[in-house]
Design an enzyme around this catalytic site. Structure first.
Site, PDB file in Angstrom:
ATOM      1  N   GLU A 108       0.790  -1.228   0.000  1.00  0.00           N
ATOM      2  CA  GLU A 108       0.000   0.000   0.000  1.00  0.00           C
ATOM      3  C   GLU A 108       0.826   1.285   0.000  1.00  0.00           C
ATOM      4  O   GLU A 108       0.738   2.097   0.927  1.00  0.00           O
ATOM      5  CB  GLU A 108      -0.941   0.016   1.213  1.00  0.00           C
ATOM      6  CG  GLU A 108      -1.959  -1.099   1.218  1.00  0.00           C
ATOM      7  CD  GLU A 108      -2.976  -0.986   2.339  1.00  0.00           C
ATOM      8  OE1 GLU A 108      -3.986  -1.692   2.279  1.00  0.00           O
ATOM      9  OE2 GLU A 108      -2.761  -0.183   3.280  1.00  0.00           O
TER      10      GLU A 108
ATOM     11  N   GLU B 282      -5.327  -8.509   1.168  1.00  0.00           N
ATOM     12  CA  GLU B 282      -5.998  -8.156   2.420  1.00  0.00           C
ATOM     13  C   GLU B 282      -7.468  -7.926   2.147  1.00  0.00           C
ATOM     14  O   GLU B 282      -7.840  -7.312   1.146  1.00  0.00           O
ATOM     15  CB  GLU B 282      -5.429  -6.874   3.055  1.00  0.00           C
ATOM     16  CG  GLU B 282      -4.050  -6.988   3.655  1.00  0.00           C
ATOM     17  CD  GLU B 282      -3.598  -5.674   4.293  1.00  0.00           C
ATOM     18  OE1 GLU B 282      -4.470  -4.875   4.721  1.00  0.00           O
ATOM     19  OE2 GLU B 282      -2.382  -5.448   4.353  1.00  0.00           O
TER      20      GLU B 282
END
Length: 440
Positions: free
Chosen positions: A163, A345
Site C-alpha cells: 500500500e 488483504e
C-alpha cells in the site's frame, strides 16, 4: 469454473502490528516506534512495544494457523531487525527470526508470502530524509538483498511494497501516520518516484537471487462499483482516474508505470512544472516484469444514481460495506492489466470480546466475509485470474493510528494475557478452505 484448484487461502499480518520486541536482539527503532513514543499520535495512546508478542510466540501462532487450515501466510519483514542502521551492518539475529518463522511455516505445509516493506522504515533513515532522499531506492535494494539472500531458497513469493498510496498519503501528505508529515505535491511526487525506483530495484534482486520465485506489489484499492449495469464503463473510467492534488490515491499512478512503463499522461501534463526528471532507463527499471498484483480491498464507492442512506451497514471502524467490492476491483484490474491477482488483504473490524462461554462470537464477520467472497468467486467465474485470498488479519493487532480498539482478527488476542482464541469466523473460514469456496 470457480476457484482454481491451487487457490491460496490464507491470512495476513504486518511486522509492526504483531511482533512486539521493539528493541530486542539488535532491532533499532522504526518510524512507527518513534511516532508512537512521541505521544498524542495514537487514539488510545498505545504503541507496538509488545503488541501480540508474535516475536516470542510465533511457534504457537503457526501451529494455530495449521489447525485452522490456512494454506498460506502473508507476513512482513521489519527492516529494523535486518539492518539496524538502515544500511551496512547486517543483524543476523533478526534474519534468523524470519528464517525460523519460514521453517516453521513450511513444517506445517503453509506457503509463506513475504512483504518486504509494510510501512516501518528505520527511523535512522528517516533522519536522512526517508523516501524523499534520492538514495532511498539504493537503501531498499541493499535491504532486499539481505532478506532474499537469507530466505530466497525457501520463500517463493515476494511482495515489494504494501500500500504505497497509504503510507505516502497518510504518512507524508495528511500526517496522521508515521512519520507524521504534511508535504507539498512537489515533494510527494519525488517520494512516489523514489518508491517506484525502489520497487524496480527489489524486483531485480529477486530475479537475480531467487530466480524461481514470483514477485509483485500490493496496492490499496477502493473500487469504483457500478450501481447498475449501465454504470459499468463509467465505473471503470472512474477507478483509474487521477488528479494533481490527490495523485497518490490513484491505482493508475502506481500500477501503470510498473505494468506499462509510463506514468499516466494526464498526471504528467498537470504536473509538468514539478514532476521529477526521469530517464528511459528509470522507466525500464520501474517496469521490470512482475508476476502478480496484490490488492487490499475493504471498501468501495458507487458510481451512478446512488445516495447513501442513514443507517447504511458499516463496520466498527466506520467503513461502509460493499458486497461486490472484490468483484468490481478484480474485474477492473483484469481489464486494464490482464495479470494474475491476489487479494492480499480483506476483512473488517468488529466489536469482539470473549463471551461468558469462553468463545468469541462474530456473526457480522462471517456474514461480511461470505458476501465479499461470493463477489470474488463471481470474478473468478467470469474468467479473472484470481490466485489467492488473504484475510486481514490472522489475529487482532495494533491498528496503526487507531491503536488496539479495532479488532480485525480471525483470532482474538487478549492484550493483557496474550491468550489467543479463534473466533467463530475462523472456524467458518476453515470450512471455506476445505471446500475451496464451493460452500459460498
Amino acid at each position: 469454473m470457480s476457484f482454481r484448484k491451487d487457490f491460496m487461502w490464507g491470512a495476513a499480518t504486518a511486522s509492526f502490528q504483531i511482533e512486539g520486541a521493539w528493541n530486542e536482539d539488535g532491532k533499532s527503532p522504526s518510524i512507527w516506534d518513534e511516532f508512537c513514543h512521541r505521544g498524542g499520535k495514537i487514539e488510545d495512546n498505545s504503541n507496538g512495544d509488545i503488541a501480540c508478542d508474535h516475536y516470542h510466540k510465533y511457534k504457537e501462532d503457526v501451529k494455530l494457523m495449521a489447525e485452522l487450515g490456512l494454506k498460506a501466510y502473508r507476513f512482513s519483514i521489519a527492516w529494523t531487525r535486518i539492518l539496524p542502521e538502515g544500511t551496512g551492518r547486517i543483524n543476523e539475529k533478526g534474519l534468523e527470526f524470519y528464517s525460523d518463522l519460514v521453517d516453521e511455516l513450511l513444517k506445517y505445509n503453509i506457503t509463506p508470502f513475504v512483504t518486504l516493506y509494510h510501512w516501518d522504515l528505520p527511523y535512522c533513515l528517516q533522519l536522512k530524509g526517508g523516501w524523499t532522499n534520492p538514495e532511498s531506492p539504493l537503501w531498499f535494494e541493499e535491504y532486499a538483498t539481505a532478506v532474499i539472500k537469507k530466505l530466497g531458497d525457501r520463500v517463493k513469493n515476494f511482495i515489494t511494497f504494501n500500500e504505497p498510496s497509504v503510507f505516502m498519503g497518510c504518512g507524508y501528505a495528511q500526517g496522521s501516520h508515521a512519520p507524521g508529515y504534511q508535504l507539498s505535491t512537489h515533494d510527494l511526487l519525488h517520494i512516489g518516484h523514489n518508491i517506484h525506483l525502489a520497487h524496480g530495484r527489489a524486483v531485480k534482486v529477486v530475479r537475480s537471487l531467487a530466480p524461481d520465485a514470483k514477485v509483485g506489489i500490493t496496492l490499496a484499492s477502493l473500487p469504483a462499483i457500478p450501481f447498475t449495469k449501465n454504470d459499468e464503463e463509467a465505473a471503470y473510467e472512474s477507478h483509474f482516474s487521477i488528479s494533481r492534488e490527490f495523485f497518490f490515491w490513484s491505482d493508475a499512478y502506481w500500477a501503470d508505470p510498473i505494468v506499462f512503463g509510463k506514468y499516466p499522461e494526464k498526471l504528467l501534463e498537470e504536473t509538468k512544472d514539478i514532476f521529477p526528471a526521469f530517464t528511459d532507463e528509470d522507466m525500464k527499471l520501474i517496469s521490470q516484469k512482475i508476476d502478480f498484483i496484490g490488492l487490499n480491498i475493504y471498501q468501495g464507492h458507487y458510481i451512478g444514481d446512488y445516495k447513501r442512506l442513514p443507517g447504511t451497514p458499516h463496520t466498527e471502524i466506520g467503513w461502509d460495506t460493499f458486497d461486490n467490492a472484490l468483484e468490481a476491483g478484480v474485474k477492473h484490474f483484469t481489464k486494464r492489466y490482464n495479470m494474475p491477482i491476489y487479494i492480499t488483504e480483506n476483512g473488517l473490524s468488529c466489536h469482539d470480546w470473549e463471551s461468558l462461554d469462553g468463545k468469541v462470537h462474530d456473526p457480522n464477520r462471517v456474514d461480511f466475509l461470505h458476501r465479499y467472497l461470493r463477489g470474488l468467486k463471481a470474478a473468478a467465474e467470469a474468467g479473472c485470474d484470481v490466485r489467492g485470498y488473504f484475510q486481514w488479519s490472522f489475529m487482532d493487532n495494533f491498528e496503526w493510528a487507531k491503536g488496539y480498539n479495532p479488532r480485525f482478527g480471525m483470532v482474538f488476542c487478549d492484550y493483557k494475557t496474550l491468550k489467543r482464541i479463534p473466533k467463530d469466523s475462523a472456524y467458518w473460514y476453515k470450512e471455506v478452505i476445505e471446500s475451496n469456496g464451493e460452500n459460498l
